[in-house]
Design a protein around this motif. Structure first.
Motif, PDB file in Angstrom:
ATOM      1  N   GLU A  51       0.947  -1.116  -0.006  1.00 20.74           N
ATOM      2  CA  GLU A  51      -0.156  -0.069  -0.073  1.00 20.74           C
ATOM      3  C   GLU A  51       0.886   1.043  -0.118  1.00 20.74           C
ATOM      4  OE1 GLU A  51      -2.556  -0.571   3.442  1.00 20.74           O
ATOM      5  OE2 GLU A  51      -3.780  -1.887   2.271  1.00 20.74           O
ATOM      6  N   ARG A  52       1.988   1.222   0.634  1.00 21.45           N
ATOM      7  CA  ARG A  52       2.887   2.194   0.574  1.00 21.45           C
ATOM      8  C   ARG A  52       3.327   2.609  -0.671  1.00 21.45           C
ATOM      9  NH1 ARG A  52       4.605   6.306   0.203  1.00 21.45           N
ATOM     10  NH2 ARG A  52       6.555   7.186   1.290  1.00 21.45           N
ATOM     11  N   LEU A  53       3.721   1.639  -1.343  1.00 19.04           N
ATOM     12  CA  LEU A  53       4.231   1.778  -2.774  1.00 19.04           C
ATOM     13  C   LEU A  53       2.921   2.123  -3.662  1.00 19.04           C
ATOM     14  CD1 LEU A  53       6.991  -1.245  -3.257  1.00 19.04           C
ATOM     15  CD2 LEU A  53       7.091   1.253  -2.302  1.00 19.04           C
ATOM     16  N   ILE A  54       1.734   1.981  -3.462  1.00 19.19           N
ATOM     17  CA  ILE A  54       0.510   2.395  -4.251  1.00 19.19           C
ATOM     18  C   ILE A  54       0.613   3.863  -4.053  1.00 19.19           C
ATOM     19  CG2 ILE A  54      -1.730   2.287  -4.477  1.00 19.19           C
ATOM     20  CD1 ILE A  54      -1.635  -0.871  -3.868  1.00 19.19           C
ATOM     21  N   ILE A  55       0.753   4.215  -2.747  1.00 21.96           N
ATOM     22  CA  ILE A  55       0.661   5.622  -2.365  1.00 21.96           C
ATOM     23  C   ILE A  55       1.765   6.502  -3.178  1.00 21.96           C
ATOM     24  CG2 ILE A  55       0.831   7.382  -0.482  1.00 21.96           C
ATOM     25  CD1 ILE A  55      -0.185   5.399   1.193  1.00 21.96           C
ATOM     26  N   GLU A  56       2.802   5.869  -3.344  1.00 26.21           N
ATOM     27  CA  GLU A  56       3.931   6.691  -3.833  1.00 26.21           C
ATOM     28  C   GLU A  56       3.660   6.833  -5.489  1.00 26.21           C
ATOM     29  OE1 GLU A  56       7.852   4.984  -2.998  1.00 26.21           O
ATOM     30  OE2 GLU A  56       7.398   4.923  -0.702  1.00 26.21           O
ATOM     31  N   GLY A  57       2.936   5.740  -5.818  1.00 30.40           N
ATOM     32  CA  GLY A  57       2.574   5.713  -7.263  1.00 30.40           C
ATOM     33  C   GLY A  57       3.320   4.801  -8.208  1.00 30.40           C
ATOM     34  N   ILE A  58       4.043   3.947  -7.260  1.00 30.13           N
ATOM     35  CA  ILE A  58       4.877   2.683  -7.963  1.00 30.13           C
ATOM     36  C   ILE A  58       4.197   1.484  -8.403  1.00 30.13           C
ATOM     37  CG2 ILE A  58       6.942   1.331  -7.562  1.00 30.13           C
ATOM     38  CD1 ILE A  58       8.207   3.562  -5.728  1.00 30.13           C
ATOM     39  N   LEU A  59       3.290   1.451  -7.298  1.00 31.33           N
ATOM     40  CA  LEU A  59       2.303   0.180  -7.797  1.00 31.33           C
ATOM     41  C   LEU A  59       0.661   0.500  -7.760  1.00 31.33           C
ATOM     42  CD1 LEU A  59       3.458  -2.369  -4.984  1.00 31.33           C
ATOM     43  CD2 LEU A  59       4.268  -2.218  -7.554  1.00 31.33           C
ATOM     44  N   GLU A  60      -0.013  -0.158  -8.485  1.00 31.40           N
ATOM     45  CA  GLU A  60      -1.408   0.208  -8.581  1.00 31.40           C
ATOM     46  C   GLU A  60      -2.250  -1.091  -8.297  1.00 31.40           C
ATOM     47  OE1 GLU A  60      -2.790   1.469 -12.262  1.00 31.40           O
ATOM     48  OE2 GLU A  60      -1.653   0.170 -13.638  1.00 31.40           O
ATOM     49  N   GLY A  61      -3.123  -1.050  -7.539  1.00 29.11           N
ATOM     50  CA  GLY A  61      -3.781  -2.208  -7.372  1.00 29.11           C
ATOM     51  C   GLY A  61      -5.402  -2.294  -8.330  1.00 29.11           C
ATOM     52  N   ALA A  63      -8.908  -4.111  -8.928  1.00 32.53           N
ATOM     53  CA  ALA A  63      -9.703  -4.927  -8.066  1.00 32.53           C
ATOM     54  C   ALA A  63      -9.994  -6.209  -8.706  1.00 32.53           C
ATOM     55  CB  ALA A  63     -11.158  -4.158  -7.971  1.00 32.53           C
ATOM     56  N   GLY A  64      -9.987  -7.156  -8.073  1.00 33.63           N
ATOM     57  CA  GLY A  64     -10.200  -8.861  -8.709  1.00 33.63           C
ATOM     58  C   GLY A  64      -9.020  -9.300  -9.180  1.00 33.63           C
ATOM     59  N   SER A  65      -8.029  -8.480  -9.650  1.00 33.13           N
ATOM     60  CA  SER A  65      -7.043  -9.011 -10.402  1.00 33.13           C
ATOM     61  C   SER A  65      -5.675  -9.036  -9.573  1.00 33.13           C
ATOM     62  CB  SER A  65      -6.751  -8.035 -11.310  1.00 33.13           C
ATOM     63  OG  SER A  65      -5.703  -8.390 -12.341  1.00 33.13           O
ATOM     64  N   GLY A  66      -5.070  -7.811  -8.709  1.00 28.97           N
ATOM     65  CA  GLY A  66      -3.954  -8.113  -8.004  1.00 28.97           C
ATOM     66  C   GLY A  66      -3.235  -6.588  -8.050  1.00 28.97           C
ATOM     67  N   THR A  67      -1.878  -6.717  -7.692  1.00 25.63           N
ATOM     68  CA  THR A  67      -1.051  -5.453  -7.638  1.00 25.63           C
ATOM     69  C   THR A  67      -0.243  -5.378  -8.971  1.00 25.63           C
ATOM     70  OG1 THR A  67      -1.261  -5.355  -5.104  1.00 25.63           O
ATOM     71  CG2 THR A  67       0.241  -4.019  -6.311  1.00 25.63           C
ATOM     72  N   TYR A  68       0.167  -4.277  -9.399  1.00 23.93           N
ATOM     73  CA  TYR A  68       1.014  -4.219 -10.822  1.00 23.93           C
ATOM     74  C   TYR A  68       1.790  -3.082 -10.767  1.00 23.93           C
ATOM     75  CZ  TYR A  68      -2.606  -7.465 -13.117  1.00 23.93           C
ATOM     76  OH  TYR A  68      -3.355  -8.400 -13.280  1.00 23.93           O
ATOM     77  N   VAL A  69       2.858  -3.104 -11.167  1.00 24.84           N
ATOM     78  CA  VAL A  69       3.762  -2.263 -11.418  1.00 24.84           C
ATOM     79  C   VAL A  69       3.255  -0.943 -12.380  1.00 24.84           C
ATOM     80  CG1 VAL A  69       6.183  -1.458 -12.103  1.00 24.84           C
ATOM     81  CG2 VAL A  69       5.769  -3.614 -10.854  1.00 24.84           C
ATOM     82  N   ARG A  70       3.171   0.197 -11.832  1.00 20.26           N
ATOM     83  CA  ARG A  70       2.794   1.475 -12.884  1.00 20.26           C
ATOM     84  C   ARG A  70       3.888   2.256 -12.880  1.00 20.26           C
ATOM     85  NH1 ARG A  70      -0.952   5.923 -10.719  1.00 20.26           N
ATOM     86  NH2 ARG A  70       0.200   7.000 -11.960  1.00 20.26           N
ATOM     87  N   ARG A  71       4.045   2.983 -13.990  1.00 20.36           N
ATOM     88  CA  ARG A  71       4.972   4.050 -14.373  1.00 20.36           C
ATOM     89  C   ARG A  71       4.822   5.145 -12.984  1.00 20.36           C
ATOM     90  NH1 ARG A  71       7.332   5.040 -18.692  1.00 20.36           N
ATOM     91  NH2 ARG A  71       5.826   3.898 -19.844  1.00 20.36           N
ATOM     92  N   ALA A  72       6.013   5.410 -12.292  1.00 21.67           N
ATOM     93  CA  ALA A  72       5.968   6.214 -11.257  1.00 21.67           C
ATOM     94  C   ALA A  72       5.657   7.578 -11.491  1.00 21.67           C
ATOM     95  CB  ALA A  72       7.513   6.308 -10.650  1.00 21.67           C
ATOM     96  N   ARG A  73       4.907   8.157 -10.604  1.00 26.87           N
ATOM     97  CA  ARG A  73       4.318   9.476 -10.655  1.00 26.87           C
ATOM     98  C   ARG A  73       5.738  10.535 -10.790  1.00 26.87           C
ATOM     99  NH1 ARG A  73       0.505   9.215  -5.525  1.00 26.87           N
ATOM    100  NH2 ARG A  73      -1.072   7.928  -6.140  1.00 26.87           N
ATOM    101  N   GLU A  74       5.316  11.475 -11.569  1.00 26.75           N
ATOM    102  CA  GLU A  74       6.473  12.600 -11.779  1.00 26.75           C
ATOM    103  C   GLU A  74       6.698  13.257 -10.489  1.00 26.75           C
ATOM    104  OE1 GLU A  74       7.414  16.113 -14.746  1.00 26.75           O
ATOM    105  OE2 GLU A  74       5.693  15.238 -14.901  1.00 26.75           O
ATOM    106  N   ARG A  75       7.816  13.481 -10.073  1.00 27.69           N
ATOM    107  CA  ARG A  75       8.036  14.202  -9.050  1.00 27.69           C
ATOM    108  C   ARG A  75       8.392  15.830  -9.577  1.00 27.69           C
ATOM    109  NH1 ARG A  75      13.130  15.092  -5.770  1.00 27.69           N
ATOM    110  NH2 ARG A  75      12.676  15.669  -3.687  1.00 27.69           N
TER     111      ARG A  75
END
Length: 259
Positions: A51-61, A63-75
């Motif tokens: 969940e911490r990495l989801i908040i950072e924008g590194i992962l995305e959840g 629903a019903g599928s799992g957790t995936y790597v996403r492109r990190a949010r731009e700083r």
């Protein structure tokens, strides 16, 4: 500061593995049960790390599928300049407009607040002298960007239309313009940026985690006689913003002879 919270340690390790390319953008991560077993922690700890990495924008959840790597949010970069308060409107709104964000903020002002010792020292007044204190929450596109707590001596603004910073016809135009309207010309400012960790209150307001890195900027404005007229503590989440300072070099006047 040591990362002694188990979920932060797991988050650090997962983040490092993602950055090393073990999982690419769009890849599905293993289950939290697998990470819990791998790192010797409970599933709730593994879940909090993800969940911490989801908040950072590194992962995305999903629903019903799992957790995936996403492109990190731009700083994004927040540029602070001695000219930022001289635009005839809110400097924050101007800054966000340059980044194509819609700015907004919420604030609460309280008058007749006795200055504590540290604030009194910054404002060159006596401890207990009365001030107006304003707490700000700044938003961009509805998301929190920064917090600020401002102190102004009532000896300067009492009995004027700008006593409460956000009220009246001159509200929301920035400290420099407000003070100028009552004959106080702000000539200089000093900002002292320091790294810190988010408190519970800061984390809740900024939508980050307790203990996350923030940049705290201690700012004080001075008039032409060198008198402090306002001081503020500004908090910016480091995970989303970096702070840059603009330095302008005044060019010599070619019509003036060298001294």
């Amino acid at each position: 500061m040591p990362r002694d919270t188990p979920y932060l340690q797991v988050a650090d390790k997962l983040r490092a593995r993602i950055r090393a390319g073990e999982w690419a953008v769009g890849d599905k991560l293993p289950s939290r049960a697998r990470f819990a077993e791998e790192y010797g922690v409970g599933q709730s700890v593994a879940q909090r790390a993800m969940e911490r990495l989801i908040i950072e924008g590194i992962l995305e959840g999903r629903a019903g599928s799992g957790t995936y790597v996403r492109r990190a949010r731009e700083r994004r970069r927040m540029v602070r300049s001695r000219h930022r308060e001289q635009r005839g409107k809110s400097p924050f709104a101007s800054d966000m407009a340059e980044l194509d964000h819609e700015a907004d903020w919420e604030c609460t002002s309280t008058a007749r607040v006795p200055a504590p010792e540290d604030i009194a020292e910054r404002l060159a007044i006596e401890p207990g002298d009365l001030c107006v204190v304003t707490d700000y929450e700044f938003l961009a596109d509805g998301l929190p960007v920064q917090l600020a707590k401002s102190w102004e001596p009532m000896a300067i603004t009492d009995g004027t239309p700008v006593l409460l910073p956000e009220m009246g016809p001159l509200g929301k135009i920035g400290v420099v313009e407000r003070m100028r309207s009552i004959g106080v010309d702000i000539a200089t400012g000093i900002e002292l940026p320091r790294p810190a960790r988010a408190t519970r209150e800061q984390a809740n307001l900024l939508g980050i985690s307790i203990g996350d890195l923030v940049i705290e900027v201690e700012r004080t404005y001075f008039d032409r006689e060198g008198r402090p007229v306002e001081t503020a503590d500004i908090t910016v989440p480091d995970i989303r913003w970096e702070i840059a300072y603009e330095i302008r070099i005044d060019q010599p006047d070619p019509d003036q002879p060298d001294s």
